[in-house]
Design a protein around this motif. Structure first.
Motif, PDB file in Angstrom:
ATOM      1  N   VAL A  50       0.817  -1.048  -0.062  1.00 45.77           N
ATOM      2  CA  VAL A  50      -0.047   0.013   0.151  1.00 45.77           C
ATOM      3  C   VAL A  50       1.152   1.266   0.046  1.00 45.77           C
ATOM      4  CG1 VAL A  50      -1.611   1.237   1.211  1.00 45.77           C
ATOM      5  CG2 VAL A  50      -1.892  -0.966   1.207  1.00 45.77           C
ATOM      6  N   MET A  51       0.893   2.021  -1.120  1.00 48.81           N
ATOM      7  CA  MET A  51       1.481   3.152  -1.314  1.00 48.81           C
ATOM      8  C   MET A  51       0.707   4.483  -1.137  1.00 48.81           C
ATOM      9  SD  MET A  51       4.203   4.356  -4.284  1.00 48.81           S
ATOM     10  CE  MET A  51       2.732   4.101  -5.555  1.00 48.81           C
ATOM     11  N   ILE A  52       1.348   5.310  -0.326  1.00 50.23           N
ATOM     12  CA  ILE A  52       0.459   6.628  -0.287  1.00 50.23           C
ATOM     13  C   ILE A  52       1.363   7.762  -1.137  1.00 50.23           C
ATOM     14  CG2 ILE A  52      -0.032   8.798   1.225  1.00 50.23           C
ATOM     15  CD1 ILE A  52      -1.173   6.049   2.122  1.00 50.23           C
ATOM     16  N   THR A  53       0.593   8.582  -1.974  1.00 49.45           N
ATOM     17  CA  THR A  53       1.434   9.215  -2.956  1.00 49.45           C
ATOM     18  C   THR A  53       0.396  10.276  -3.606  1.00 49.45           C
ATOM     19  OG1 THR A  53       2.846   9.131  -5.226  1.00 49.45           O
ATOM     20  CG2 THR A  53       0.931   7.977  -5.123  1.00 49.45           C
ATOM     21  N   HIS A  54       1.067  11.434  -3.907  1.00 47.83           N
ATOM     22  CA  HIS A  54       0.261  12.485  -4.588  1.00 47.83           C
ATOM     23  C   HIS A  54       0.681  12.480  -6.160  1.00 47.83           C
ATOM     24  CE1 HIS A  54       4.355  14.359  -4.137  1.00 47.83           C
ATOM     25  NE2 HIS A  54       3.953  15.201  -5.199  1.00 47.83           N
ATOM     26  N   ASP A  55       1.644  11.595  -6.671  1.00 45.78           N
ATOM     27  CA  ASP A  55       2.177  11.555  -7.897  1.00 45.78           C
ATOM     28  C   ASP A  55       1.253  10.670  -8.745  1.00 45.78           C
ATOM     29  OD1 ASP A  55       3.523  11.345 -10.378  1.00 45.78           O
ATOM     30  OD2 ASP A  55       5.427  11.495  -9.274  1.00 45.78           O
TER      31      ASP A  55
END
Length: 220
Positions: free
Chosen positions: A194-199
């Motif tokens: 699970v990855m949190i990203t804004h990209d």
């Protein structure tokens, strides 16, 4: 990992400020999920819930079938140590420890039966391409190399879930792509991420993108 009707608010002054509102989310074994949202959307709080770093005000957080709210603080710490591998934007390495020692560190508090921590740490350092830098300290390595150490450290206890919070946020685009290739390879080998990203470009590496806005999941 599953979130069921999850709510989270924080007490600020005389007010309770709601951050997450009736969130439902399920991540199946072997999935690669990216969570995206603008600043203030609640994705950092959501990460804290998924990572068992905080407890909800209502609803359930289930990790490997265990309800986080029913666990004591020591039991929760053990669950985090054994079942979740963390990769942070700022690496969070211990400055005075070498690469090998940083990777080995999580095994001190959470030892699995039969594990040879030093041997496994060496294997993981080799896997992330840092065999020549096993005895280097963080200050002697680039940001990309430090993040590789952090990924190896996250894997040392063979966790069920890898939780990555903006893992390329402090890296240039080329180095960031190299880090994402490591995550892709881990995913191909069956790891749950699970990855949190804004990209949006980084989110393309995932199987599924979850969008959160104003504390509500708007697409899943």
């Amino acid at each position: 990992m599953e979130l069921v009707n999850l709510c989270k608010s924080y007490h600020v002054g005389d007010m309770d400020v709601p951050i997450l509102k009736s969130v439902d989310l399920r991540v199946a074994q072997g999935e690669f999920v990216a969570i995206m949202g603008p600043s203030g959307s609640g994705k950092s709080t959501l990460m804290n819930m998924i990572g068992c770093l905080d407890r909800p005000n209502c609803g359930q957080v289930l990790v490997m079938g265990k309800d986080v709210n029913t666990l004591s603080d020591p039991e929760l710490a053990k669950l985090r140590g054994m079942e979740i591998g963390f990769v942070f934007q700022n690496f969070n390495l211990v400055p005075r420890l070498t690469t090998l020692q940083n990777v080995e560190l999580p095994t001190y508090a959470n030892k699995k039966a039969g594990i040879d921590a030093r041997k496994k740490a060496k294997e993981l350092v080799k896997m992330v391409g840092l065999e020549e830098r096993m005895n280097y300290k963080p200050s002697e390595m680039s940001g990309g190399q430090q993040q590789r150490v952090a990924i190896a450290r996250a894997l040392i206890n063979d966790p069920s879930l890898i939780l990555a919070d903006e893992p390329t946020g402090n890296l240039d685009s080329v180095t960031g792509n190299d880090i994402m290739e490591i995550f892709s390879d881990l995913h191909r080998k069956g790891r749950t991420i699970v990855m949190i990203t804004h990209d949006p470009e980084l989110a393309e590496y995932a199987d599924r993108v979850v969008n959160i806005r104003d504390g509500i999941i708007v697409s899943n």
